[in-house]
Write an enzyme that holds these catalytic residues in place. Sequence first.
Site, PDB file in Angstrom:
ATOM      1  CE  LYS A   1      -5.248   9.122 -15.392  1.00 53.59           C
ATOM      2  NZ  LYS A   1      -5.002   7.818 -16.028  1.00 53.59           N
TER       3      LYS A   1
ATOM      4  CG  ASP B   1      -6.983   5.892 -13.810  1.00 56.21           C
ATOM      5  OD1 ASP B   1      -6.083   5.345 -14.451  1.00 56.21           O
ATOM      6  OD2 ASP B   1      -6.847   6.156 -12.594  1.00 56.21           O
TER       7      ASP B   1
HETATM    8  P1  NDP Z   1     -10.304  -0.033 -10.950  1.00 57.98           P
HETATM    9  O1  NDP Z   1     -11.017   1.076 -10.279  1.00 57.98           O
HETATM   10  O2  NDP Z   1     -11.037  -0.917 -11.881  1.00 57.98           O
HETATM   11  O3  NDP Z   1      -9.606  -0.965  -9.852  1.00 57.98           O
HETATM   12  C1  NDP Z   1      -8.692  -0.493  -8.938  1.00 57.98           C
HETATM   13  C2  NDP Z   1      -8.342  -1.608  -7.979  1.00 57.98           C
HETATM   14  O4  NDP Z   1      -7.285  -1.203  -7.109  1.00 57.98           O
HETATM   15  C3  NDP Z   1      -9.504  -1.996  -7.080  1.00 57.98           C
HETATM   16  O5  NDP Z   1      -9.390  -3.346  -6.770  1.00 57.98           O
HETATM   17  C4  NDP Z   1      -9.283  -1.124  -5.846  1.00 57.98           C
HETATM   18  O6  NDP Z   1      -9.875  -1.644  -4.672  1.00 57.98           O
HETATM   19  C5  NDP Z   1      -7.764  -1.212  -5.758  1.00 57.98           C
HETATM   20  N1  NDP Z   1      -7.231  -0.037  -5.063  1.00 57.98           N
HETATM   21  C6  NDP Z   1      -7.439   1.267  -5.345  1.00 57.98           C
HETATM   22  N2  NDP Z   1      -6.773   2.048  -4.470  1.00 57.98           N
HETATM   23  C7  NDP Z   1      -6.166   1.208  -3.625  1.00 57.98           C
HETATM   24  C8  NDP Z   1      -5.333   1.389  -2.510  1.00 57.98           C
HETATM   25  N3  NDP Z   1      -4.995   2.623  -2.095  1.00 57.98           N
HETATM   26  N4  NDP Z   1      -4.859   0.278  -1.887  1.00 57.98           N
HETATM   27  C9  NDP Z   1      -5.186  -0.972  -2.322  1.00 57.98           C
HETATM   28  N5  NDP Z   1      -5.973  -1.196  -3.385  1.00 57.98           N
HETATM   29  C10 NDP Z   1      -6.447  -0.131  -4.015  1.00 57.98           C
HETATM   30  O7  NDP Z   1      -9.044   0.632 -11.661  1.00 57.98           O
HETATM   31  P2  NDP Z   1      -8.142   0.050 -12.826  1.00 57.98           P
HETATM   32  O8  NDP Z   1      -8.014  -1.420 -12.697  1.00 57.98           O
HETATM   33  O9  NDP Z   1      -8.617   0.626 -14.087  1.00 57.98           O
HETATM   34  O10 NDP Z   1      -6.744   0.764 -12.508  1.00 57.98           O
HETATM   35  C11 NDP Z   1      -5.738   0.156 -11.699  1.00 57.98           C
HETATM   36  C12 NDP Z   1      -4.402   0.825 -11.971  1.00 57.98           C
HETATM   37  O11 NDP Z   1      -4.078   0.666 -13.351  1.00 57.98           O
HETATM   38  C13 NDP Z   1      -4.348   2.333 -11.715  1.00 57.98           C
HETATM   39  O12 NDP Z   1      -3.035   2.677 -11.308  1.00 57.98           O
HETATM   40  C14 NDP Z   1      -4.599   2.924 -13.094  1.00 57.98           C
HETATM   41  O13 NDP Z   1      -4.086   4.242 -13.217  1.00 57.98           O
HETATM   42  C15 NDP Z   1      -3.809   1.934 -13.938  1.00 57.98           C
HETATM   43  N6  NDP Z   1      -4.153   1.896 -15.355  1.00 57.98           N
HETATM   44  C16 NDP Z   1      -5.433   1.607 -15.754  1.00 57.98           C
HETATM   45  C17 NDP Z   1      -5.726   1.534 -17.087  1.00 57.98           C
HETATM   46  C18 NDP Z   1      -7.069   1.105 -17.581  1.00 57.98           C
HETATM   47  O14 NDP Z   1      -7.197   0.916 -18.801  1.00 57.98           O
HETATM   48  N7  NDP Z   1      -8.056   0.918 -16.735  1.00 57.98           N
HETATM   49  C19 NDP Z   1      -4.707   1.854 -18.118  1.00 57.98           C
HETATM   50  C20 NDP Z   1      -3.392   2.041 -17.591  1.00 57.98           C
HETATM   51  C21 NDP Z   1      -3.148   2.083 -16.261  1.00 57.98           C
HETATM   52  P3  NDP Z   1     -11.444  -1.397  -4.331  1.00 57.98           P
HETATM   53  O15 NDP Z   1     -12.178  -2.410  -5.173  1.00 57.98           O
HETATM   54  O16 NDP Z   1     -11.565  -1.634  -2.874  1.00 57.98           O
HETATM   55  O17 NDP Z   1     -11.741   0.006  -4.726  1.00 57.98           O
END
Ligand code: NDP
Length: 450
Positions: free
Chosen positions: A125, A165
């Site tokens: 990572k 991510d």
């Molecule tokens: P994105 O950046 O696309 O989206 C993240 C989302 O979570 C956004 O809506 C963001 O809000 C919100 N967010 C981030 N930090 C916080 C916080 N502290 N409190 C509240 N909301 C928060 O990321 P992903 O959708 O790709 O990833 C989401 C999760 O899934 C993570 O844990 C990631 O590690 C996990 N994951 C992702 C994979 C992938 O293929 N993308 C694979 C496996 C796991 P804002 O829009 O305001 O930034």
Amino acid sequence: MEYISNIMKLVKEKYPIQHEFHQAVREVVESLEPILKKYKKYEANAILERLVIPDREIYFRVTWVDDKGKIQVNRACRVEFNSAIGPYKGGLRFHPSVNPGIIKFLGFEQIFKNALTTLAMGGGKGGSDFDPKGKSDGEIMRFCQAFMNELYRHIGANTDVPAGDIGVGGREIGYLYGQYRKLTNRVEGVLTGKALNWGGSLVRTEATGYGCVYFAQEMLKEKKEDLEGKICTVSGSGNVAIYTIEKLQQLGAIPVTISDSKGMIYDKSGIDLALLKEVKEIKRASLEEYAKAKKSAKYTPISKYKKDTNPVWHIPCFAAFPSATQNELNLNDAKALLQNGCKCVSEGANMPSTIDAVHEFIKAKICYGPGKAANAGGVSVSGLEMAQNASMTPWTFEYTDKRLHQIMEDIFNNANETAKEFGAKGNLVVGANIAGFRKVADSMIDQGVL
Ligand code: NDP
């Protein structure tokens, strides 16, 4: 068990302030007790010691110039944890909260998740404390290029294959890939999540969200339940949340919540997916924009959240899909979900539930899919993207989605059967951790003391 407490001591001594890393290690090693007791070879071969200390941790500075001509400096890293079963594989996170403890919890989880996928991928990572929010495309490009100026010497299609991510989507992967190609003069599958024109895979964008819902379906099938017509709650509004909602709606379920770092939406009439995509994927705006455009949506800013609660989990639902970030669902939230009749929690995010919240779900015997199993669809299709790159043959959407679906079924069956084998029927935390661990640990033993 003494071996387990010694490992926790070692981790805390060697990495004293990396709390998320301690949490991830604790969650895994405590659930390994049955296999460690049954087979002494793991302790004799110091397997846990060799898993909790990464193969290598690379820390570097990223220097870039913003639109005003000012020089900016960020910290960045890539942690290569374990490559016993395949090249290091895992995403890059760009977020101001990024620190070594967060990257290491994610990399550690990735070892076991990748082993579960049935594909040949090790665990790694990386990321940076760079905040992409509010930056122009030019700034994002210059940051990504500067980041790759260092990273390129450590990665390769058969060595280490990063992906996206939080904060790293298709745009960032494009700039990172372009700079890698420029620096090395090599066109190869060194990153996944690429666009279709230059080596990407269909279904990669949808994979984590779709996979998380497929996993929920498998858990529910065991209990002769399904998602059709059921109210679901989802947190986050990024890649994982959006495609979780898309699949839920395709199956006739009704997702009613979304959230971001500034607040949450409760939309009783069901989330409007087209509007959500416009606000988040195109405008990259806050969810307040969604509420302005849709009358039925109630917006609660984070300043109005009650202390120690995430209001998303206090909306009654049949199934919950945490899809934002780590530790976004605590014991209070778990209790509220259960009191309101929630029957299923399938984790799209990595480690979204605190350890005591997980214990509450296990105790209540609901369907609980831990992130490393339930969200493995993303890295699985990344693995399929690598296969397509290696054979120079693109696959159709239908074929790739079918492969994803099959992998999620296999992960569920493997975790479920392994839990039974070790006397923890229905506990997919124990099942997933032991199944992933056994594959990696046995491979390490086969390959000698390294
Ligand atoms: P994105 O950046 O696309 O989206 C993240 C989302 O979570 C956004 O809506 C963001 O809000 C919100 N967010 C981030 N930090 C916080 C916080 N502290 N409190 C509240 N909301 C928060 O990321 P992903 O959708 O790709 O990833 C989401 C999760 O899934 C993570 O844990 C990631 O590690 C996990 N994951 C992702 C994979 C992938 O293929 N993308 C694979 C496996 C796991 P804002 O829009 O305001 O930034």
